[in-house]
Design a protein around this motif. Structure first.
Motif, PDB file in Angstrom:
ATOM      1  N   ILE A   1       0.875  -1.102  -0.002  1.00  0.00           N
ATOM      2  CA  ILE A   1       0.020   0.264  -0.607  1.00  0.00           C
ATOM      3  C   ILE A   1       1.411   1.454  -0.016  1.00  0.00           C
ATOM      4  O   ILE A   1       1.883   1.497   1.526  1.00  0.00           O
ATOM      5  CB  ILE A   1      -0.601   0.042   1.441  1.00  0.00           C
ATOM      6  N   GLN A   2       1.253   2.315  -1.413  1.00  0.00           N
ATOM      7  CA  GLN A   2       1.755   3.526  -1.202  1.00  0.00           C
ATOM      8  C   GLN A   2       1.127   3.733  -0.707  1.00  0.00           C
ATOM      9  O   GLN A   2      -0.205   4.973  -1.367  1.00  0.00           O
ATOM     10  CB  GLN A   2       2.327   3.397  -2.504  1.00  0.00           C
ATOM     11  N   GLY A   3       0.326   5.051   0.424  1.00  0.00           N
ATOM     12  CA  GLY A   3       0.644   5.966   1.069  1.00  0.00           C
ATOM     13  C   GLY A   3      -0.227   5.768   1.789  1.00  0.00           C
ATOM     14  O   GLY A   3      -1.158   4.614   2.100  1.00  0.00           O
ATOM     15  N   ALA A   4      -0.515   6.459   3.060  1.00  0.00           N
ATOM     16  CA  ALA A   4      -1.250   6.231   4.748  1.00  0.00           C
ATOM     17  C   ALA A   4      -1.971   7.087   4.921  1.00  0.00           C
ATOM     18  O   ALA A   4      -2.439   7.107   6.145  1.00  0.00           O
ATOM     19  CB  ALA A   4      -0.185   5.867   5.502  1.00  0.00           C
ATOM     20  N   GLY A   5      -2.483   7.633   4.048  1.00  0.00           N
ATOM     21  CA  GLY A   5      -3.632   8.675   4.501  1.00  0.00           C
ATOM     22  C   GLY A   5      -4.929   7.664   4.605  1.00  0.00           C
ATOM     23  O   GLY A   5      -4.597   6.726   4.019  1.00  0.00           O
ATOM     24  N   PRO A   6      -6.280   8.179   5.128  1.00  0.00           N
ATOM     25  CA  PRO A   6      -7.282   7.938   4.794  1.00  0.00           C
ATOM     26  C   PRO A   6      -7.648   6.907   3.543  1.00  0.00           C
ATOM     27  O   PRO A   6      -7.823   5.936   3.940  1.00  0.00           O
ATOM     28  CB  PRO A   6      -8.095   9.045   4.531  1.00  0.00           C
ATOM     29  N   MET A   7      -6.932   6.455   2.938  1.00  0.00           N
ATOM     30  CA  MET A   7      -7.086   5.984   1.743  1.00  0.00           C
ATOM     31  C   MET A   7      -6.710   4.355   1.567  1.00  0.00           C
ATOM     32  O   MET A   7      -7.034   3.459   1.638  1.00  0.00           O
ATOM     33  CB  MET A   7      -7.016   5.717  -0.094  1.00  0.00           C
ATOM     34  N   GLY A   8      -5.412   4.754   2.142  1.00  0.00           N
ATOM     35  CA  GLY A   8      -4.177   3.279   2.322  1.00  0.00           C
ATOM     36  C   GLY A   8      -4.702   3.452   4.026  1.00  0.00           C
ATOM     37  O   GLY A   8      -4.479   1.449   4.274  1.00  0.00           O
ATOM     38  N   LEU A   9      -4.875   3.279   5.037  1.00  0.00           N
ATOM     39  CA  LEU A   9      -5.731   2.778   6.349  1.00  0.00           C
ATOM     40  C   LEU A   9      -6.820   2.458   6.377  1.00  0.00           C
ATOM     41  O   LEU A   9      -7.334   1.272   6.208  1.00  0.00           O
ATOM     42  CB  LEU A   9      -5.341   4.466   6.818  1.00  0.00           C
ATOM     43  N   TYR A  10      -7.816   3.115   5.369  1.00  0.00           N
ATOM     44  CA  TYR A  10      -9.349   2.069   4.852  1.00  0.00           C
ATOM     45  C   TYR A  10      -8.406   0.161   4.083  1.00  0.00           C
ATOM     46  O   TYR A  10      -9.052  -0.103   4.547  1.00  0.00           O
ATOM     47  CB  TYR A  10     -10.330   2.584   4.145  1.00  0.00           C
ATOM     48  N   ALA A  11      -7.765   0.751   2.969  1.00  0.00           N
ATOM     49  CA  ALA A  11      -7.420  -0.451   2.421  1.00  0.00           C
ATOM     50  C   ALA A  11      -6.604  -1.325   3.360  1.00  0.00           C
ATOM     51  O   ALA A  11      -6.647  -2.403   2.986  1.00  0.00           O
ATOM     52  CB  ALA A  11      -6.168   0.455   1.140  1.00  0.00           C
ATOM     53  N   VAL A  12      -5.489  -0.960   4.554  1.00  0.00           N
ATOM     54  CA  VAL A  12      -5.549  -1.648   5.678  1.00  0.00           C
ATOM     55  C   VAL A  12      -6.301  -2.543   6.116  1.00  0.00           C
ATOM     56  O   VAL A  12      -6.503  -4.298   6.441  1.00  0.00           O
ATOM     57  CB  VAL A  12      -4.347  -1.275   6.028  1.00  0.00           C
ATOM     58  N   ALA A  13      -7.559  -2.257   6.383  1.00  0.00           N
ATOM     59  CA  ALA A  13      -9.018  -2.449   7.632  1.00  0.00           C
ATOM     60  C   ALA A  13      -9.167  -3.479   6.459  1.00  0.00           C
ATOM     61  O   ALA A  13      -9.536  -4.556   6.476  1.00  0.00           O
ATOM     62  CB  ALA A  13      -9.543  -1.705   7.324  1.00  0.00           C
ATOM     63  N   LEU A  14      -9.618  -3.573   5.082  1.00  0.00           N
ATOM     64  CA  LEU A  14      -9.861  -4.000   4.102  1.00  0.00           C
ATOM     65  C   LEU A  14      -9.260  -5.387   3.350  1.00  0.00           C
ATOM     66  O   LEU A  14     -10.211  -6.512   3.625  1.00  0.00           O
ATOM     67  CB  LEU A  14     -10.341  -3.534   2.559  1.00  0.00           C
ATOM     68  N   ALA A  15      -7.818  -5.550   3.416  1.00  0.00           N
ATOM     69  CA  ALA A  15      -7.118  -6.315   3.433  1.00  0.00           C
ATOM     70  C   ALA A  15      -7.456  -7.382   4.560  1.00  0.00           C
ATOM     71  O   ALA A  15      -7.212  -8.598   4.394  1.00  0.00           O
ATOM     72  CB  ALA A  15      -5.600  -5.911   3.360  1.00  0.00           C
ATOM     73  N   ARG A  16      -6.874  -6.900   5.458  1.00  0.00           N
ATOM     74  CA  ARG A  16      -6.726  -7.061   6.903  1.00  0.00           C
ATOM     75  C   ARG A  16      -8.180  -8.312   6.822  1.00  0.00           C
ATOM     76  O   ARG A  16      -7.990  -9.487   7.335  1.00  0.00           O
ATOM     77  CB  ARG A  16      -7.114  -6.821   8.423  1.00  0.00           C
ATOM     78  N   GLU A  17      -9.598  -8.300   6.619  1.00  0.00           N
ATOM     79  CA  GLU A  17     -10.049  -8.582   6.827  1.00  0.00           C
ATOM     80  C   GLU A  17     -10.234 -10.158   5.895  1.00  0.00           C
ATOM     81  O   GLU A  17     -11.337 -10.891   6.013  1.00  0.00           O
ATOM     82  CB  GLU A  17     -11.848  -7.652   6.493  1.00  0.00           C
ATOM     83  N   LYS A  18      -9.613  -9.487   4.861  1.00  0.00           N
ATOM     84  CA  LYS A  18      -9.784 -10.150   3.668  1.00  0.00           C
ATOM     85  C   LYS A  18      -8.500 -12.124   3.759  1.00  0.00           C
ATOM     86  O   LYS A  18      -8.112 -12.536   3.371  1.00  0.00           O
ATOM     87  CB  LYS A  18      -9.601 -10.452   2.284  1.00  0.00           C
ATOM     88  N   GLY A  19      -8.027 -11.690   5.361  1.00  0.00           N
ATOM     89  CA  GLY A  19      -6.112 -12.107   5.367  1.00  0.00           C
ATOM     90  C   GLY A  19      -5.400 -12.008   4.480  1.00  0.00           C
ATOM     91  O   GLY A  19      -4.837 -12.351   3.991  1.00  0.00           O
ATOM     92  N   VAL A  20      -5.019 -11.087   4.528  1.00  0.00           N
ATOM     93  CA  VAL A  20      -4.141 -10.522   3.235  1.00  0.00           C
ATOM     94  C   VAL A  20      -3.186  -9.655   3.937  1.00  0.00           C
ATOM     95  O   VAL A  20      -3.278  -8.582   4.730  1.00  0.00           O
ATOM     96  CB  VAL A  20      -4.412  -9.229   2.112  1.00  0.00           C
ATOM     97  N   ARG A  21      -1.644 -10.355   4.187  1.00  0.00           N
ATOM     98  CA  ARG A  21      -0.507  -9.519   4.563  1.00  0.00           C
ATOM     99  C   ARG A  21      -0.126  -8.330   3.863  1.00  0.00           C
ATOM    100  O   ARG A  21      -0.624  -7.998   2.732  1.00  0.00           O
ATOM    101  CB  ARG A  21       0.559  -9.641   4.379  1.00  0.00           C
TER     102      ARG A  21
END
Length: 366
Positions: free
Chosen positions: A185-205
């Motif tokens: 994930i390139q960028g840790a603004g709101p979009m990047g942080l949302y991506a972390v949560a979405l990925a985590r719920e999919k079991g993605v590192r």
């Protein structure tokens, strides 16, 4: 009864005007704006008018919002998911229309509707006047999808769905990211942080790259498996090596760009593993350019795609995700600052300077 509208002028200045509130046509509705977030594209339009819907003498701007229904046009009894609505309900709406007639719409690729932005950036002089959410009211057109907001969701969570959350949700699904894979994930603004949560719920590192310590700290709070600080790894070569070291030399299976900086593209394709997939979201203006080595794409057989907008149903999916997981992730820990409508320029400036994760407008009551 009148409402107040902020507009961008061609010289980069912000003006204000008042207009009579319109009666919605059949299939349309008028809402009272409760909160309107400052999006990156709003900043770009304010600074140089390079995004879509900008560049006129006077243009209504703003699109990431939550509002309360004030007036319903004839025939509007339910939202786009079929849930009954009435005056007083909170709603969010896609910031574009889907004409249903163009080639993209006939293929159900509503995110690429050829007429999506026909109302974006209208002048406040043109009826129905309220075509941007930097205003006390907002007009939702008949071909604009909208959804009722669950009672349990705050305005702050709901407002972010109709741009950033829906777009990153759609972008990750376009990547077809799978359980057990690694996502850069390139960028840790709101979009990047949302991506972390979405990925985590999919079991993605996840591996998150950013240059702002507070953002990286929050990425950890969201559950990022690894962070790469641009302050520690100051060159592209160093960051690429750091990412590969975290993936046993192979590189991540997929990557998503949400930085808005064109140079991130070259870095992303260098990081990816063979057969990697890459989605670009943040670099959304054609004036942005960067040196690119196409050989990385060819030799590693990468799949590169862009995401502009989202399928409208992802707006509803985003509401459902947030309703379910709002207490699991620290969404409320985004640094935020509220501004009145007359303070719009200050809100744009603080966003451009990256002094807060989210600046937002709360229009004053008439």
């Amino acid at each position: 009864m009148q409402g107040k509208i902020a507009y961008f002028s061609k010289d980069g200045k912000i003006g204000f005007t008042r207009r009579e509130l319109p009666e919605p046509e059949p299939g349309a509705l008028l809402v009272r704006v409760l909160r309107s977030n400052i999006c990156g594209s709003d900043v770009k339009n304010w600074k140089n008018g390079v995004s879509l819907g900008a560049g006129g003498d006077k243009t209504c701007q703003g699109h990431e919002f939550v509002g309360r229904i004030l007036r319903l046009g004839e025939g509007v009894a339910a939202d786009s998911a079929g849930r009954p609505v009435q005056v007083g309900d909170r709603i969010v709406a896609a910031y574009y229309i889907t004409c249903g007639e163009c080639r993209a719409c006939r293929k159900r690729r509503y995110d690429q509707c050829e007429n999506a932005y026909i109302h974006l950036g209208q002048s406040p002089e043109d009826s129905p006047h309220f075509s941007g959410t930097f205003a006390t009211h907002y007009y939702i057109y008949p071909k604009q999808w909208f959804y009722k907001v669950p009672d349990s969701l705050s305005d702050s969570l709901a407002a972010g769905t109709n741009c950033r959350f829906s777009q990153i949700y759609y972008g990750l699904e376009r990547l077809d990211i799978q359980t057990g894979e690694t996502l850069l994930i390139q960028g840790a603004g709101p979009m990047g942080l949302y991506a972390v949560a979405l990925a985590r719920e999919k079991g993605v590192r996840t591996i998150v790259v950013d240059g702002i310590p507070q953002r990286l700290k929050l990425a950890r709070r969201f559950g990022a498996d690894h962070i790469v600080s641009m302050q520690e790894y100051t060159t592209v070569e160093a960051r690429v090596q750091a990412v590969k070291d975290l993936t046993k030399g192979r590189g991540p299976d997929a990557a998503v760009e949400v930085t808005g900086f064109a140079g991130a593209f070259e870095e992303g394709i260098q990081c990816l593993a063979p057969l990697g997939r890459y989605v670009i979201i943040g670099i959304n203006v054609v004036s942005a350019s960067a040196a690119v080595s196409p050989g990385y794409i060819t030799r590693k057989a990468l799949t590169v795609s862009g995401v502009a907008r989202y399928l409208p149903e992802y707006l509803n999916k985003s509401l459902e995700f947030l309703e379910k997981f709002q207490d699991k992730y620290p969404f409320q820990e985004f640094t935020e600052q509220s501004f009145g409508l007359e303070e719009l320029e200050d809100a744009l400036r603080i966003t451009a300077d990256r002094r807060v994760e989210q600046a937002f407008i709360v229009p004053e009551e008439d």
